[in-house]
Write a protein that holds these residues in place. Sequence first.
Motif, PDB file in Angstrom:
ATOM      1  N   ARG A 142      12.302   6.985 -20.892  1.00  0.00           N
ATOM      2  CA  ARG A 142      13.148   6.206 -19.995  1.00  0.00           C
ATOM      3  C   ARG A 142      12.728   6.534 -18.567  1.00  0.00           C
ATOM      4  O   ARG A 142      12.643   7.686 -18.174  1.00  0.00           O
ATOM      5  N   TRP A 143      12.465   5.513 -17.769  1.00  0.00           N
ATOM      6  CA  TRP A 143      12.096   5.699 -16.364  1.00  0.00           C
ATOM      7  C   TRP A 143      12.857   4.690 -15.528  1.00  0.00           C
ATOM      8  O   TRP A 143      12.726   3.484 -15.724  1.00  0.00           O
ATOM      9  N   LYS A 144      13.687   5.197 -14.633  1.00  0.00           N
ATOM     10  CA  LYS A 144      14.496   4.361 -13.735  1.00  0.00           C
ATOM     11  C   LYS A 144      15.317   3.337 -14.522  1.00  0.00           C
ATOM     12  O   LYS A 144      15.377   2.155 -14.173  1.00  0.00           O
ATOM     13  N   GLY A 145      15.912   3.808 -15.630  1.00  0.00           N
ATOM     14  CA  GLY A 145      16.812   2.983 -16.412  1.00  0.00           C
ATOM     15  C   GLY A 145      16.150   2.054 -17.419  1.00  0.00           C
ATOM     16  O   GLY A 145      16.836   1.324 -18.119  1.00  0.00           O
ATOM     17  N   VAL A 146      14.837   2.076 -17.492  1.00  0.00           N
ATOM     18  CA  VAL A 146      14.115   1.173 -18.395  1.00  0.00           C
ATOM     19  C   VAL A 146      13.314   2.003 -19.400  1.00  0.00           C
ATOM     20  O   VAL A 146      12.672   2.991 -19.024  1.00  0.00           O
TER      21      VAL A 146
END
Length: 106
Positions: free
Chosen positions: A44-48
Amino acid sequence: MSNLILVRITCPSRRVAEDIAEVALEHRLAACANLEGPVSSTYRWKGVIEQSFEFILWLKAPEANWGKIDALVQRVHPYDVPAIVAMPLTHVSSAYEAWAIENTES
């Protein structure tokens, strides 16, 4: 218990991993580097939820060099938050440990 650690760093390319390995060995921070990959990573990176291929760099080093290895990775790694973790090596042959220490002493 050994004084060695096994450092695992995920890298976006073979070139980045090789560059980190070269500097770590050149500055005697690690005695050995191994490179694996590409491997599939999901995170998960910045909510994605992202998926990518990465390379795994393994460094064998004295525990006392952790701070310098971490600083090196933070300085040269292109990720905002590089994944760098270390595990203590509890069982190491005495000959290998002696070799690793000899090759990381200044």
